[in-house]
Design an enzyme around this catalytic site. Structure first.
Site, mmCIF file in Angstrom:
data_model
loop_
_atom_site.group_PDB
_atom_site.id
_atom_site.type_symbol
_atom_site.label_atom_id
_atom_site.label_comp_id
_atom_site.label_asym_id
_atom_site.label_seq_id
_atom_site.Cartn_x
_atom_site.Cartn_y
_atom_site.Cartn_z
ATOM 1 N N CYS B 120 0.882 -1.165 0.000
ATOM 2 C CA CYS B 120 0.000 0.000 0.000
ATOM 3 C C CYS B 120 0.915 1.209 0.000
ATOM 4 O O CYS B 120 1.479 1.559 1.028
ATOM 5 C CB CYS B 120 -0.915 0.011 1.227
ATOM 6 S SG CYS B 120 -1.936 1.505 1.289
ATOM 7 N N CYS B 123 -0.591 4.262 2.264
ATOM 8 C CA CYS B 123 -0.664 4.209 3.732
ATOM 9 C C CYS B 123 -0.361 2.793 4.195
ATOM 10 O O CYS B 123 0.784 2.380 4.228
ATOM 11 C CB CYS B 123 -2.012 4.722 4.240
ATOM 12 S SG CYS B 123 -3.438 4.118 3.327
ATOM 13 N N SER B 124 -1.371 2.030 4.552
ATOM 14 C CA SER B 124 -1.101 0.723 5.138
ATOM 15 C C SER B 124 -2.283 -0.218 4.950
ATOM 16 O O SER B 124 -2.517 -1.083 5.773
ATOM 17 C CB SER B 124 -0.841 0.891 6.630
ATOM 18 O OG SER B 124 -1.971 1.501 7.223
ATOM 19 N N CYS B 125 -3.037 -0.025 3.871
ATOM 20 C CA CYS B 125 -4.210 -0.869 3.650
ATOM 21 C C CYS B 125 -3.770 -2.327 3.546
ATOM 22 O O CYS B 125 -2.778 -2.637 2.898
ATOM 23 C CB CYS B 125 -4.936 -0.423 2.382
ATOM 24 S SG CYS B 125 -5.480 1.292 2.520
#
Lengths: 110, 217
Positions: B120, B123-125
């Site tokens: 991702c 971000c951090s999906c």
């Protein structure tokens, strides 16, 4: 420089220069799990006080310096508190006063 | 793994890569005070209850890569399930009684000709319901930046060598679309049952940074 700031926001890191992947991991601290829980609960269908895109917008608008200085859940709680103030759920002065109160009572000191 | 052997050759203009790890035992950080203040005020105003927070954390702690491993093991033994999983990941995961957020889950299958890697960049999906919370490196600059531009080098840092004749496909997640890799079933597992297979499947193989080795005899 591959990442031109005119084309990429700071959070948009794909393709930018970076060092090797540091594979260290840490177990999440309890306060980090609470931040996660606050986000999940505030965005629950019953409440809908935060939508995921609002969280992202709040994180992405922290500014590059703050974004890099804060750890992951530090960014989240900064964003959550900002959104709660924006929406009038909490007051900024109220939050500041509570932090001062916690510090005065010695909470969080070892 | 030779990750650190190359360290000295990199220019260190990435001073901010290493986000400070949160204090656990020491005095609170500013963020911890902010969390405590926000939480207390939300509780006092009746917007949340302490019980809800506790239950949410318990639910979070119950999620682990074992959920994803169950899904993969089922797909390995049941061709019909594998088909449904690749067609509609969200529905197929629910079929196993695993609750999943209302996000679109896409399962991508590693084959002889194709290796898949998930990142991702924004971000951090991450498919948290299937893999638990993401590891630190998944959220850090180095992985997010380089997984899309030099995936084979990043894979090598995880000790994973993908032969040149195998294509590497990188999938960039979004808040509404999560990916999970269906790793290749290792050889030497032909006689194994689902539970035994599931025990072989690592989190990192479902992100795509490693492949699965045959089980040790």
């Amino acid at each position: 420089m591959m990442s031109d700031p005119h084309f990429h926001s700071h959070h948009d890191m794909g393709g930018g220069p970076a060092g090797p992947v540091e594979r260290g991991e840490h177990d999440y601290a309890f306060w980090e799990k609470r931040v996660d829980a606050l986000m999940v609960l505030l965005s629950s269908p019953q409440r809908q006080l935060i939508r995921v895109d609002e969280l992202r917008r709040a994180i992405e608008s922290l500014g590059p310096d703050v974004y890099d200085r804060l750890s992951y859940y530090e960014r989240w709680i900064a964003a959550i508190s900002r959104l709660m103030v924006e929406k009038g759920v909490l007051g900024g002065a109220e939050i500041d006063a509570r932090i001062a109160d916690l510090r005065r009572r010695g909470v969080g000191k070892t | 793994m030779a990750t650190h052997e190359t360290h000295g050759q990199h220019d260190h203009n990435h001073a901010h890569d290493h986000a400070p790890l949160p204090d656990r035992d020491g005095a609170w950080s500013d963020a911890q005070y902010l969390e405590a203040a926000v939480r207390e005020l939300l509780l006092e105003k009746g917007i949340l209850t302490a019980d809800e927070i506790r239950r949410q954390i318990e639910a979070m702690d119950r999620r682990s890569p074992e959920q994803g491993a169950r899904v993969v093991a089922r797909a390995w033994v049941d061709p019909g399930y594998r088909q449904r999983l690749l067609q509609d990941g969200t529905a197929a995961v629910r079929e196993l009684g695993i609750e999943i957020e209302p996000v679109h889950l896409i399962v991508v299958e590693n084959t002889e000709r194709e290796h898949n890697l998930v990142v991702c960049t924004l971000c951090s999906c991450y498919p948290r319901n299937l893999l638990g919370l993401p590891p630190d490196w998944y959220k850090a600059r180095a992985y997010r930046s380089r997984a899309v531009s030099e995936p084979r080098t990043v894979l090598a840092e995880f000790g994973t060598a993908i032969p040149d004749h195998v294509a590497v496909r990188v999938h960039d997640s979004t808040a509404d679309m999560r990916y999970m890799v269906l790793p290749r079933r290792p050889s030497g597992t032909e006689g194994m049952g689902e539970a035994e297979l599931a025990a072989l499947i690592s989190r990192d193989s479902m992100i795509g940074v490693v492949t699965l080795a045959p089980p040790k005899p």
